[in-house]
Design a protein around this motif. Sequence first.
Motif, PDB file in Angstrom:
ATOM      1  N   HIS A 292      12.431 -11.505  12.997  1.00 15.54           N
ATOM      2  CA  HIS A 292      12.130 -10.680  14.331  1.00 15.54           C
ATOM      3  C   HIS A 292      11.214 -11.593  15.100  1.00 15.54           C
ATOM      4  O   HIS A 292      10.582 -10.925  16.043  1.00 15.54           O
ATOM      5  CB  HIS A 292      11.560  -9.291  14.032  1.00 15.54           C
ATOM      6  CG  HIS A 292      12.757  -8.395  13.003  1.00 15.54           C
ATOM      7  ND1 HIS A 292      13.856  -8.049  13.730  1.00 15.54           N
ATOM      8  CD2 HIS A 292      12.648  -8.273  11.898  1.00 15.54           C
ATOM      9  CE1 HIS A 292      14.618  -7.419  12.924  1.00 15.54           C
ATOM     10  NE2 HIS A 292      13.803  -7.484  11.881  1.00 15.54           N
TER      11      HIS A 292
ATOM     12  N   CYS B 189      18.254  -5.940  19.018  1.00 18.84           N
ATOM     13  CA  CYS B 189      18.087  -6.039  17.620  1.00 18.84           C
ATOM     14  C   CYS B 189      17.852  -4.656  17.125  1.00 18.84           C
ATOM     15  O   CYS B 189      17.317  -3.750  17.890  1.00 18.84           O
ATOM     16  CB  CYS B 189      16.861  -7.129  17.330  1.00 18.84           C
ATOM     17  SG  CYS B 189      16.618  -7.105  15.535  1.00 18.84           S
TER      18      CYS B 189
ATOM     19  N   CYS C 272      15.633  -3.830  15.323  1.00 18.88           N
ATOM     20  CA  CYS C 272      13.988  -3.300  15.436  1.00 18.88           C
ATOM     21  C   CYS C 272      13.650  -2.945  16.939  1.00 18.88           C
ATOM     22  O   CYS C 272      12.608  -2.362  16.852  1.00 18.88           O
ATOM     23  CB  CYS C 272      13.590  -4.724  15.174  1.00 18.88           C
ATOM     24  SG  CYS C 272      13.205  -5.696  16.552  1.00 18.88           S
TER      25      CYS C 272
ATOM     26  N   CYS D 109      15.864 -11.316  18.885  1.00 23.11           N
ATOM     27  CA  CYS D 109      15.155 -11.850  17.701  1.00 23.11           C
ATOM     28  C   CYS D 109      15.888 -12.879  17.022  1.00 23.11           C
ATOM     29  O   CYS D 109      17.062 -12.873  16.937  1.00 23.11           O
ATOM     30  CB  CYS D 109      14.986 -10.685  16.467  1.00 23.11           C
ATOM     31  SG  CYS D 109      13.952  -9.324  17.294  1.00 23.11           S
TER      32      CYS D 109
HETATM   33 ZN   LIG Z   1      14.413  -7.647  15.553  1.00 21.52          ZN
END
Ligand SMILES: [Zn+2]
Length: 332
Positions: free
Chosen positions: A165, A175, A177, A182
Motif C-alpha cells: 500500500h 485500492c 484499502c 497503491c
Molecule cells: Zn492500498
Amino acid sequence: MRVYSIGVDLGGTNLRIAAVDSDGKLLAKLTSGAEVQRGRDFVIGEMCNAIESARVRFRDSGELAGIGVGVPGFIDMDTGTVVRSPNLPDWINFPVREQIESRLGTTVILENDANAAAMGEKWLGAGRNTDHMAMYTLGTGVGGGLIFNGRLWHGMNGMANELGHFNVEPEGHPCGCGSRGCLEQYASATAIVRMAREAIDSGDAPDLADGARGNVEFTARGIYQLALQGHASAQKIYQKVGRALAIGIAGMVNALNLPMYVIGGGVSSAWEAFAPAMFEELKFRSFIYSTTAPDHVEQDQKHTVVTIALLGSDAGLYGAARLPMLTSIAQT
Ligand SMILES: [Zn+2]
C-alpha cells in the motif's frame, strides 16, 4: 535429541504443513485443501489433526520447539488473534493461538503470511547471509516483511510492513484499502490482468486481445508468456510492474538503507520481464540506490542488493517453522 518445529501455511485454497529441524532440513510436508468455506472451526480442526499426526510421527526422533502458523491478514501479535483476513471471511477477532494451544498443549506463534515468507527467505533463502532485509511478496495482492537484526519488525501493534500500500501513483487506480495508486494496484497478479484488460479496451493492444481470445490462459502467467514471445503490449505491462516496484523499493532504500530487498510471490517468476525496467527506474528514483548498486561499487564494498526470492511458495512454510525456534533460542 534433534529439535524440530512445525510450520503451517494457511492460504485461501491450501493448508500446508511442514516439520522442519533446526538446521532447516525438511522432515515431512503435507498439503490439503483449506476448505475455508466450511468455517473456521473446521479449518482449525483439520490443522490440529495434521499437526498432531506429524507430532506423533516424530515423537521419538526430536523435541518439538513449537508451532508457527502463517495466516493472511492482520494479526494482533500480543494476543495471537486474527483481527481480519481478506481470504478467511469469518476469521474476525478470532483467537487462533489460544484455539490451537488449548487443543495441542504446545507453544504456538501466529504470524502474517508475508512476514512468515520474509523469515523463510532470511533463514534459508536469498537473505541467509544478511541480518537486515525487506521482502515483497507479489501474489493476488502485494505483501511485505521487514527484518532487522534477524528478527521480524512488527511495528507498534503488528500492522507494519504493508509495503503493497506504498503509494506509487497519487491519483492512480482505486485500492481496496481506500486509497488510490497503491503498489498493489500495479504489481500484483490481479493488477497485471486488469492492466492487460485496460490495454485491450483502449484498442492499443491488438496482440493482447488476440492472446486473450486464443488458447493462452489470460492470467498474469499467460501475459508473461506473451511478453516472452515478444508481444510488445504484454512487455509494456511488465515494464509498468517493474517501474511501480522500483518506486516502492526506492522509498524503502531512501528511508532504511538496507543491504537487501527480496522479491517473491508468484509474480516474481516473471522477473525477466519486469526486472530490467525496475533496475533502470531504481537508479533514477533513489540516489542511494544508484550510488550503492552492485555495478557501481567495488565488490568488497557494501552495496544494495535487489534480488528474486529463492524458496518459491515454500518461503512462508519454512518461515512459520522458524518462528518457535527463535522464541526458544531467545528464552534460553
Ligand atoms: Zn492500498
